[in-house]
Scaffold this motif. Structure first.
Motif, PDB file in Angstrom:
ATOM      1  N   GLY A  13      38.924  35.811  40.784  1.00 11.95           N
ATOM      2  CA  GLY A  13      39.324  37.211  40.680  1.00 11.95           C
ATOM      3  C   GLY A  13      38.358  38.011  39.837  1.00 11.95           C
ATOM      4  O   GLY A  13      37.333  37.506  39.371  1.00 11.95           O
ATOM      5  N   ALA A  14      38.721  39.271  39.614  1.00  7.51           N
ATOM      6  CA  ALA A  14      37.867  40.179  38.851  1.00  7.51           C
ATOM      7  C   ALA A  14      37.907  39.884  37.358  1.00  7.51           C
ATOM      8  O   ALA A  14      37.047  40.341  36.611  1.00  7.51           O
ATOM      9  CB  ALA A  14      38.306  41.619  39.105  1.00  7.51           C
ATOM     10  N   SER A  15      38.890  39.102  36.904  1.00  8.88           N
ATOM     11  CA  SER A  15      38.982  38.778  35.486  1.00  8.88           C
ATOM     12  C   SER A  15      39.374  37.318  35.318  1.00  8.88           C
ATOM     13  O   SER A  15      39.768  36.644  36.272  1.00  8.88           O
ATOM     14  CB  SER A  15      40.030  39.664  34.798  1.00  8.88           C
ATOM     15  OG  SER A  15      41.329  39.286  35.215  1.00  8.88           O
ATOM     16  N   ARG A  16      39.281  36.840  34.090  1.00 14.49           N
ATOM     17  CA  ARG A  16      39.675  35.449  33.802  1.00 14.49           C
ATOM     18  C   ARG A  16      41.153  35.233  34.096  1.00 14.49           C
ATOM     19  O   ARG A  16      41.554  34.155  34.482  1.00 14.49           O
ATOM     20  CB  ARG A  16      39.407  35.126  32.338  1.00 14.49           C
ATOM     21  CG  ARG A  16      37.961  34.998  32.012  1.00 14.49           C
ATOM     22  CD  ARG A  16      37.803  34.598  30.576  1.00 14.49           C
ATOM     23  NE  ARG A  16      36.402  34.668  30.193  1.00 14.49           N
ATOM     24  CZ  ARG A  16      35.949  34.285  29.029  1.00 14.49           C
ATOM     25  NH1 ARG A  16      36.782  33.824  28.132  1.00 14.49           N
ATOM     26  NH2 ARG A  16      34.677  34.372  28.751  1.00 14.49           N
ATOM     27  N   ARG A  17      41.958  36.264  33.873  1.00 18.33           N
ATOM     28  CA  ARG A  17      43.396  36.145  34.052  1.00 18.33           C
ATOM     29  C   ARG A  17      43.794  35.829  35.488  1.00 18.33           C
ATOM     30  O   ARG A  17      44.800  35.187  35.740  1.00 18.33           O
ATOM     31  CB  ARG A  17      44.086  37.440  33.595  1.00 18.33           C
ATOM     32  CG  ARG A  17      45.530  37.243  33.248  1.00 18.33           C
ATOM     33  CD  ARG A  17      46.171  38.530  32.760  1.00 18.33           C
ATOM     34  NE  ARG A  17      46.885  39.106  33.880  1.00 18.33           N
ATOM     35  CZ  ARG A  17      46.733  40.316  34.356  1.00 18.33           C
ATOM     36  NH1 ARG A  17      45.898  41.144  33.790  1.00 18.33           N
ATOM     37  NH2 ARG A  17      47.412  40.735  35.380  1.00 18.33           N
ATOM     38  N   THR A  75      41.649  34.289  37.761  1.00 18.74           N
ATOM     39  CA  THR A  75      40.766  33.264  38.310  1.00 18.74           C
ATOM     40  C   THR A  75      41.411  31.913  38.018  1.00 18.74           C
ATOM     41  O   THR A  75      41.678  31.591  36.870  1.00 18.74           O
ATOM     42  CB  THR A  75      39.361  33.353  37.691  1.00 18.74           C
ATOM     43  OG1 THR A  75      38.802  34.631  38.016  1.00 18.74           O
ATOM     44  CG2 THR A  75      38.454  32.260  38.214  1.00 18.74           C
ATOM     45  N   GLU A 110      34.345  29.322  33.623  1.00 16.40           N
ATOM     46  CA  GLU A 110      33.045  29.250  34.297  1.00 16.40           C
ATOM     47  C   GLU A 110      32.635  27.826  34.661  1.00 16.40           C
ATOM     48  O   GLU A 110      32.131  27.574  35.751  1.00 16.40           O
ATOM     49  CB  GLU A 110      31.964  29.897  33.429  1.00 16.40           C
ATOM     50  CG  GLU A 110      32.069  31.393  33.346  1.00 16.40           C
ATOM     51  CD  GLU A 110      30.958  32.006  32.514  1.00 16.40           C
ATOM     52  OE1 GLU A 110      29.858  31.422  32.456  1.00 16.40           O
ATOM     53  OE2 GLU A 110      31.195  33.077  31.937  1.00 16.40           O
ATOM     54  N   ARG A 121      37.730  34.635  47.230  1.00 14.77           N
ATOM     55  CA  ARG A 121      37.369  35.690  46.286  1.00 14.77           C
ATOM     56  C   ARG A 121      38.424  36.779  46.406  1.00 14.77           C
ATOM     57  O   ARG A 121      38.635  37.349  47.468  1.00 14.77           O
ATOM     58  CB  ARG A 121      35.995  36.244  46.586  1.00 14.77           C
ATOM     59  CG  ARG A 121      34.931  35.190  46.376  1.00 14.77           C
ATOM     60  CD  ARG A 121      33.629  35.793  45.907  1.00 14.77           C
ATOM     61  NE  ARG A 121      32.661  34.757  45.701  1.00 14.77           N
ATOM     62  CZ  ARG A 121      32.343  34.271  44.503  1.00 14.77           C
ATOM     63  NH1 ARG A 121      32.926  34.743  43.443  1.00 14.77           N
ATOM     64  NH2 ARG A 121      31.431  33.339  44.378  1.00 14.77           N
ATOM     65  N   HIS A 177      39.957  40.418  45.692  1.00 16.33           N
ATOM     66  CA  HIS A 177      39.450  41.778  45.493  1.00 16.33           C
ATOM     67  C   HIS A 177      40.596  42.660  45.021  1.00 16.33           C
ATOM     68  O   HIS A 177      41.721  42.504  45.453  1.00 16.33           O
ATOM     69  CB  HIS A 177      38.883  42.348  46.796  1.00 16.33           C
ATOM     70  CG  HIS A 177      37.732  41.586  47.317  1.00 16.33           C
ATOM     71  ND1 HIS A 177      36.462  41.711  46.826  1.00 16.33           N
ATOM     72  CD2 HIS A 177      37.654  40.635  48.285  1.00 16.33           C
ATOM     73  CE1 HIS A 177      35.644  40.898  47.473  1.00 16.33           C
ATOM     74  NE2 HIS A 177      36.340  40.219  48.365  1.00 16.33           N
ATOM     75  N   THR A 178      40.274  43.600  44.149  1.00 15.54           N
ATOM     76  CA  THR A 178      41.285  44.537  43.692  1.00 15.54           C
ATOM     77  C   THR A 178      41.297  45.749  44.607  1.00 15.54           C
ATOM     78  O   THR A 178      40.277  46.135  45.172  1.00 15.54           O
ATOM     79  CB  THR A 178      41.020  44.994  42.248  1.00 15.54           C
ATOM     80  OG1 THR A 178      39.706  45.554  42.188  1.00 15.54           O
ATOM     81  CG2 THR A 178      41.111  43.823  41.288  1.00 15.54           C
TER      82      THR A 178
END
Length: 87
Positions: A42-46, A48, A67, A82, A84-85
Motif C-alpha cells: 500500500g501507500a503506507s506501512r499501515r 502494507t 521493507e 499493489r 492504490h488510494t
C-alpha cells in the motif's frame, strides 16, 4: 547489440522456495510455499502486509510487511498486489 531487449531480466525462482511463518491464533510454526502467501503493498506501512491461511487451524492471518519482508517475499516469487488510494 541488435535484437537484444532492454529492461529488467526476470530471475527464475526455484519451486522449492519456502517461507517460515507462525500463526498468532494457534501458535503453530510451519513453512509455506510462495503460492500460499499473498503480499499487498500500500501507500503506507499501515496498509502494507502479507497474508496466508494457517495450515494447522485454518485462520486467515495478516501480518505487517516492512521493507526487508517485501524484498524477501517478492524475490521468492510471492504474488504481489499493489494497493492504490482513490483520488
Amino acid at each position: 547489440m541488435a535484437g537484444r531487449a532492454s529492461g529488467p531480466v526476470p530471475v527464475p525462482v526455484p519451486a522449492a522456495v519456502r517461507f517460515r511463518a507462525a500463526c498468532p491464533d494457534c501458535r503453530g510454526c510451519f513453512e509455506l510455499a510462495a503460492d500460499a502467501l499473498r503480499l499487498a503493498i500500500g501507500a503506507s506501512r499501515r496498509i502494507t502486509f502479507y497474508s496466508f491461511t494457517c495450515p494447522e487451524c485454518g485462520a486467515a492471518v495478516r501480518k505487517p510487511a516492512g521493507e526487508r519482508i517485501i524484498e524477501l517475499l517478492t524475490g521468492g516469487g510471492v504474488s504481489t498486489l499493489r494497493l492504490h488510494t482513490a483520488p
